[in-house]
Design a protein around this motif. Structure first.
Motif, PDB file in Angstrom:
ATOM      1  N   SER A  40       7.250   9.299  -2.529  1.00  0.00           N
ATOM      2  CA  SER A  40       6.653   9.873  -1.321  1.00  0.00           C
ATOM      3  C   SER A  40       5.167  10.155  -1.471  1.00  0.00           C
ATOM      4  O   SER A  40       4.463  10.318  -0.466  1.00  0.00           O
ATOM      5  N   ASN A  41       4.668  10.201  -2.700  1.00  0.00           N
ATOM      6  CA  ASN A  41       3.263  10.537  -2.916  1.00  0.00           C
ATOM      7  C   ASN A  41       2.402   9.343  -3.323  1.00  0.00           C
ATOM      8  O   ASN A  41       1.222   9.526  -3.651  1.00  0.00           O
ATOM      9  N   MET A  42       2.967   8.138  -3.296  1.00  0.00           N
ATOM     10  CA  MET A  42       2.178   6.961  -3.623  1.00  0.00           C
ATOM     11  C   MET A  42       1.178   6.651  -2.501  1.00  0.00           C
ATOM     12  O   MET A  42       1.515   6.706  -1.323  1.00  0.00           O
ATOM     13  N   ARG A  43      -0.043   6.335  -2.872  1.00  0.00           N
ATOM     14  CA  ARG A  43      -1.092   5.990  -1.907  1.00  0.00           C
ATOM     15  C   ARG A  43      -1.008   4.511  -1.518  1.00  0.00           C
ATOM     16  O   ARG A  43      -1.094   4.164  -0.337  1.00  0.00           O
ATOM     17  N   VAL A  44      -0.869   3.634  -2.531  1.00  0.00           N
ATOM     18  CA  VAL A  44      -0.789   2.202  -2.246  1.00  0.00           C
ATOM     19  C   VAL A  44       0.430   1.545  -2.884  1.00  0.00           C
ATOM     20  O   VAL A  44       0.981   0.589  -2.328  1.00  0.00           O
ATOM     21  N   HIS A  45       0.860   2.025  -4.039  1.00  0.00           N
ATOM     22  CA  HIS A  45       1.968   1.352  -4.725  1.00  0.00           C
ATOM     23  C   HIS A  45       3.245   1.419  -3.892  1.00  0.00           C
ATOM     24  O   HIS A  45       3.643   2.483  -3.407  1.00  0.00           O
ATOM     25  N   GLY A  46       3.867   0.243  -3.702  1.00  0.00           N
ATOM     26  CA  GLY A  46       5.084   0.159  -2.918  1.00  0.00           C
ATOM     27  C   GLY A  46       4.869   0.315  -1.430  1.00  0.00           C
ATOM     28  O   GLY A  46       5.832   0.471  -0.678  1.00  0.00           O
ATOM     29  N   ALA A 104       2.948  -1.907   0.632  1.00  0.00           N
ATOM     30  CA  ALA A 104       2.372  -3.110   1.254  1.00  0.00           C
ATOM     31  C   ALA A 104       2.701  -3.146   2.740  1.00  0.00           C
ATOM     32  O   ALA A 104       3.844  -2.931   3.145  1.00  0.00           O
ATOM     33  N   GLY A 105       1.686  -3.411   3.552  1.00  0.00           N
ATOM     34  CA  GLY A 105       1.845  -3.459   4.995  1.00  0.00           C
ATOM     35  C   GLY A 105       1.565  -2.148   5.699  1.00  0.00           C
ATOM     36  O   GLY A 105       1.403  -2.119   6.918  1.00  0.00           O
ATOM     37  N   ALA A 106       1.489  -1.054   4.933  1.00  0.00           N
ATOM     38  CA  ALA A 106       1.191   0.258   5.509  1.00  0.00           C
ATOM     39  C   ALA A 106      -0.322   0.477   5.520  1.00  0.00           C
ATOM     40  O   ALA A 106      -1.072  -0.197   4.806  1.00  0.00           O
ATOM     41  N   VAL A 123      -6.869   6.273   2.932  1.00  0.00           N
ATOM     42  CA  VAL A 123      -8.290   6.600   2.860  1.00  0.00           C
ATOM     43  C   VAL A 123      -9.070   5.954   4.004  1.00  0.00           C
ATOM     44  O   VAL A 123      -9.820   6.620   4.718  1.00  0.00           O
ATOM     45  N   CYS A 124      -8.875   4.631   4.183  1.00  0.00           N
ATOM     46  CA  CYS A 124      -9.700   3.915   5.161  1.00  0.00           C
ATOM     47  C   CYS A 124      -8.921   3.351   6.346  1.00  0.00           C
ATOM     48  O   CYS A 124      -9.524   2.921   7.327  1.00  0.00           O
ATOM     49  N   GLY A 125      -7.606   3.283   6.235  1.00  0.00           N
ATOM     50  CA  GLY A 125      -6.792   2.766   7.329  1.00  0.00           C
ATOM     51  C   GLY A 125      -6.538   1.275   7.286  1.00  0.00           C
ATOM     52  O   GLY A 125      -5.762   0.753   8.100  1.00  0.00           O
ATOM     53  N   ASP A 126      -7.184   0.541   6.367  1.00  0.00           N
ATOM     54  CA  ASP A 126      -6.926  -0.892   6.251  1.00  0.00           C
ATOM     55  C   ASP A 126      -5.486  -1.104   5.769  1.00  0.00           C
ATOM     56  O   ASP A 126      -4.848  -0.207   5.220  1.00  0.00           O
ATOM     57  N   THR A 127      -4.978  -2.326   5.939  1.00  0.00           N
ATOM     58  CA  THR A 127      -3.608  -2.628   5.541  1.00  0.00           C
ATOM     59  C   THR A 127      -3.512  -2.839   4.032  1.00  0.00           C
ATOM     60  O   THR A 127      -4.277  -3.626   3.455  1.00  0.00           O
ATOM     61  N   PHE A 158       4.140 -11.247  -8.719  1.00  0.00           N
ATOM     62  CA  PHE A 158       4.281 -11.979  -9.972  1.00  0.00           C
ATOM     63  C   PHE A 158       5.760 -12.299 -10.161  1.00  0.00           C
ATOM     64  O   PHE A 158       6.588 -11.962  -9.318  1.00  0.00           O
ATOM     65  N   SER A 159       6.109 -12.919 -11.266  1.00  0.00           N
ATOM     66  CA  SER A 159       7.497 -13.344 -11.459  1.00  0.00           C
ATOM     67  C   SER A 159       8.461 -12.170 -11.525  1.00  0.00           C
ATOM     68  O   SER A 159       9.596 -12.261 -11.048  1.00  0.00           O
ATOM     69  N   ASP A 160       8.037 -11.045 -12.103  1.00  0.00           N
ATOM     70  CA  ASP A 160       8.961  -9.921 -12.260  1.00  0.00           C
ATOM     71  C   ASP A 160       8.399  -8.587 -11.775  1.00  0.00           C
ATOM     72  O   ASP A 160       8.966  -7.533 -12.053  1.00  0.00           O
ATOM     73  N   SER A 161       7.277  -8.627 -11.086  1.00  0.00           N
ATOM     74  CA  SER A 161       6.682  -7.386 -10.584  1.00  0.00           C
ATOM     75  C   SER A 161       5.679  -7.727  -9.486  1.00  0.00           C
ATOM     76  O   SER A 161       5.485  -8.895  -9.138  1.00  0.00           O
ATOM     77  N   SER A 162       5.043  -6.703  -8.943  1.00  0.00           N
ATOM     78  CA  SER A 162       4.003  -6.897  -7.946  1.00  0.00           C
ATOM     79  C   SER A 162       3.019  -5.742  -8.038  1.00  0.00           C
ATOM     80  O   SER A 162       3.333  -4.689  -8.615  1.00  0.00           O
TER      81      SER A 162
END
Length: 286
Positions: A234-240, A242-244, A248-252, A258-262
């Motif tokens: 619930s406190n992640m800013r960007v991790h996990g 994507a698309g939100a 800070v700036c409102g950009d997407t 990668f093969s086993d992570s992102s």
């Protein structure tokens, strides 16, 4: 994957619930979980827990002369139980990997979801006997790990920042999630090279690392073990996320797979507005 803040919170929780109590039984319930065989787990029976420590992402429960070390890996977790059924579970059934029962009847289960079993438990006389602990770099929240120590570490590297922050032999305890968060706070690309950092950049990245981890530890302190995963997410800013929108700036928020992570990042905050190449997704779209 539990990282430094969550493992530190689990350490605090276990200090309150284990120290001073006697271990009655330790039951390995998955063949893959136990990485050492001498001494046997039965050597812990009757021993009193004297301390709980953290080494990077490893939990270290000391009882008598022995150390029970656990690495939760990607899908492992610790679940506290006030009591257990009289009949022990059958080994190899479900996510249960190991059960520790105290003389008072309470204790914890180690569980691991999924088919890839990486959760690891070691029983040793010295934590340094565990290869994963022996190779750990300095703890990023240690008092001795100042800005100059951080600069010296990076000075010997030529690699992308994302990989450097995640390397446990370089800095202990930071994984995929908090490396994304640190780089977002620092406003740096995950693909930026360590060799491109000036003195001011190093100071800025060091401050971002310390504050991000310290704030996460403080948020997690006192949170029950069962709620730590939700608190982290619930406190992640960007991790996990994507698309939100970036908080800070409102950009997407964008993602590189990668093969086993992102990884996730904000192009406006971190890459001058330019999306990073996602070669895996590009291949899928062809």
């Amino acid at each position: 994957m539990p990282e430094l803040p969550e493992v530190e919170a689990l350490r605090d929780f276990l200090v309150d619930h284990l120290v001073g109590k006697e271990i009655a039984r330790v039951l390995p319930l998955a063949i893959s979980v136990l990485k050492t065989y001498d001494p046997p787990l039965t050597a812990l029976e009757g021993a009193t827990v004297t301390s709980v420590a953290r080494h990077g992402k490893f939990l270290d429960i000391t009882a008598g002369p022995l150390h029970l070390l656990t690495h939760l890996a990607r899908a492992g977790w610790l679940q506290w139980k006030d009591s257990f059924p009289a009949t022990p579970p059958r080994p190899g059934k479900g996510p249960l990997a190991l059960r520790l029962i105290l003389a008072g009847g309470d204790g914890f289960d180690l569980t691991e979801m999924g088919t890839t079993k990486r959760l690891a438990v070691h029983l040793v006389h010295d934590p340094a006997d565990v290869p994963g602990v022996a190779r750990l770099g300095p703890d990023p929240l240690a008092d001795s790990f100042d800005r100059d120590a951080f600069a010296r570490l990076l000075g010997g590297e030529r690699r992308q920042l994302k990989g450097a922050l995640r390397d446990q032999s370089l800095i202990a305890g930071i994984g995929n999630a908090y490396s994304d968060e640190i780089l977002h706070v620092a406003k740096m690309s995950p693909f930026k090279l360590t060799t491109s950092l000036g003195d001011a950049d190093i100071s800025h990245l060091y401050t971002a690392m310390r504050t991000t981890l310290q704030e996460a530890v403080e948020r997690s302190r006192g949170v029950a073990a069962g709620r730590l995963k939700a608190e982290k997410k619930s406190n992640m800013r960007v991790h996990g996320r994507a698309g939100a929108p970036c908080p800070v700036c409102g950009d997407t928020v964008l993602e590189v797979s990668f093969s086993d992570s992102s990884l996730q990042y904000c192009p406006t905050c971190q890459t001058g507005g330019k999306p990073l190449a996602d070669r895996r997704m590009s291949r899928l779209l062809k």
